[in-house]
Design an enzyme around this catalytic site. Structure first.
Site, mmCIF file in Angstrom:
data_model
loop_
_atom_site.group_PDB
_atom_site.id
_atom_site.type_symbol
_atom_site.label_atom_id
_atom_site.label_comp_id
_atom_site.label_asym_id
_atom_site.label_seq_id
_atom_site.Cartn_x
_atom_site.Cartn_y
_atom_site.Cartn_z
ATOM 1 N N GLU A 91 24.343 -114.487 59.804
ATOM 2 C CA GLU A 91 24.194 -114.294 58.366
ATOM 3 C C GLU A 91 22.982 -115.058 57.826
ATOM 4 O OE1 GLU A 91 25.778 -112.161 56.748
ATOM 5 O OE2 GLU A 91 27.536 -111.738 57.971
ATOM 6 N N ASP A 133 28.434 -112.060 67.030
ATOM 7 C CA ASP A 133 28.077 -113.117 66.086
ATOM 8 C C ASP A 133 29.337 -113.901 65.741
ATOM 9 O OD1 ASP A 133 29.073 -110.835 64.829
ATOM 10 O OD2 ASP A 133 27.245 -110.462 63.720
#
Length: 375
Positions: A126, A67
């Site tokens: 997120e 990520d």
């Protein structure tokens, strides 16, 4: 390519929120393009990147996902390479994740595996969630880049460097954000009968929500429903016409998540009737559970136990969430924790992982992949 230490610090300076990782993408591409290109295929998707390294004698494609986004947190570490973006921080270790991915990529470019290798630099973990749309894009438009197996890691502040922790089966929970806006009628404090007080309505709803886990959910199926923020009103002598509740839902199975959401909606509808108001619900980012393939996780743990520099732990499942679960729903694979020895936890403004993990983790994972592709 720069050193891993320099890369980590460069990335730490430029945290960006989901699907806004423009500088991050440009930096990653710069490092990737500095490597020999003869075995590489590089494709971009939104602010993400997919890199394929051609194998020598491929029978499968192995995926490694990282990520790339940061968090809306003001950094308080006082390190020399602190965030240059006010109110943004890599407080979840994604700068470390990206650096390890680039380190692995360099090793595999310089010494290719037998099998193909695909690196997925995924935006918006997120929020609002990049894994699911990226997976759909791969399936529909880039099927040749789809992995047959997929892996990822997450920094673990509570473990020391050299500790690897995971488990077969469920590792992370199903998660969902929860936002509720209650809309009534503002009025003067001296004339409550002319207003529709959303402070009272929201307070009542908040208390009702707390009965869902304790009285509706099977106690043998762990679940959490937390309201972390309650905001209402403007000044002390005005009755509030708008209130907002913000929280999170976490469950260890998907059916319990569905049940909780059904009961939330029922309580919200009852609140509308009881307080003559409107209630709007937004579940924000909802992530599927991280469920490790049992054979792959057991094989990985067996390798880690034999690795002389590694302390391998068969850990418990956690109520944390990760949208990597969407990849694991479709592709066999696993996620593991890697210790980074920080006194401050994930999403803390002072979280500062030990950079020693970079020199440990890259060769560890590289060695594992070489044993995997030789089978």
């Amino acid at each position: 390519m720069k050193t891993l230490l320099d890369i980590r610090r460069d990335l730490h300076r430029i945290p960006e929120l989901g699907f806004k990782e423009v500088k991050t993408q440009a930096y990653l591409l710069e490092q990737i393009h500095s490597l020999p290109q003869d075995r590489l295929t590089i494709v971009t998707w939104k602010t993400g990147i997919v890199v394929k390294v051609e194998g020598l004698q491929p029978t499968q494609t192995i995926g490694w996902r990282t990520d790339i986004d940061g968090l809306p947190i003001t950094e308080a570490t006082d390190v020399a390479f602190s965030s240059e973006h006010m109110g943004r921080m890599h407080a979840c270790g994604h700068d470390m994740h990206m650096t390890v991915a680039l380190g692995l990529l360099q090793k595999i470019v310089e010494s290719p595996l037998n099998d193909h290798m695909v690196f997925l630099f995924q935006p918006a973990e997120e929020s609002p969630g990049g894994a699911l749309p990226m997976l759909h894009w791969l399936k529909e438009e880039q099927p040749e880049l789809m992995p047959d197996k997929i892996f990822a890691y997450h920094v673990a502040p509570e473990y020391s460097v050299g500790t690897i922790a995971t488990r077969p089966g469920l590792l992370f929970a199903n998660t969902s954000e929860l936002y509720m806006d209650l809309l009534g009628k503002e009025g003067h404090a001296a004339y409550p009968h002319q207003a529709k007080d959303m402070s009272i309505a929201a307070a009542t709803l908040l208390l009702q929500l707390q009965s869902i886990v304790s009285r509706v959910v099977n106690p043998m199926k762990p679940a959490v429903l937390t309201i972390g923020k309650f905001s209402s009103g403007t000044v002390q002598n005005i009755i509030s016409g708008h209130a907002r509740l913000e929280g999170t839902i976490r469950t260890m199975d998907a059916s319990t998540m569905t049940l909780i959401k059904e009961k939330i909606e029922a309580f919200c509808h009852a609140t509308e009737i009881a307080f003559d108001c409107d209630v709007k619900i937004d579940y924000g980012s909802s992530y599927y559970q991280v469920y490790n393939n049992e054979d792959i996780a057991n094989d990985f743990l067996a390798f880690a136990e034999q690795h002389e520099a590694t302390n391998a732990i068969h850990c418990e499942a956690a109520m944390t969430g990760e949208d990597f679960g969407y990849f694991l729903k479709d592709i066999p694979g696993m996620l593991f924790w890697a210790g980074v020895d920080s006194p401050f936890g994930l999403h803390h403004a002072k979280m500062n992982p030990s950079e020693k993990v970079l020199d440990y983790l890259v060769p560890f994972v590289d060695k594992y992949f070489r044993t995997l592709t030789s089978k």
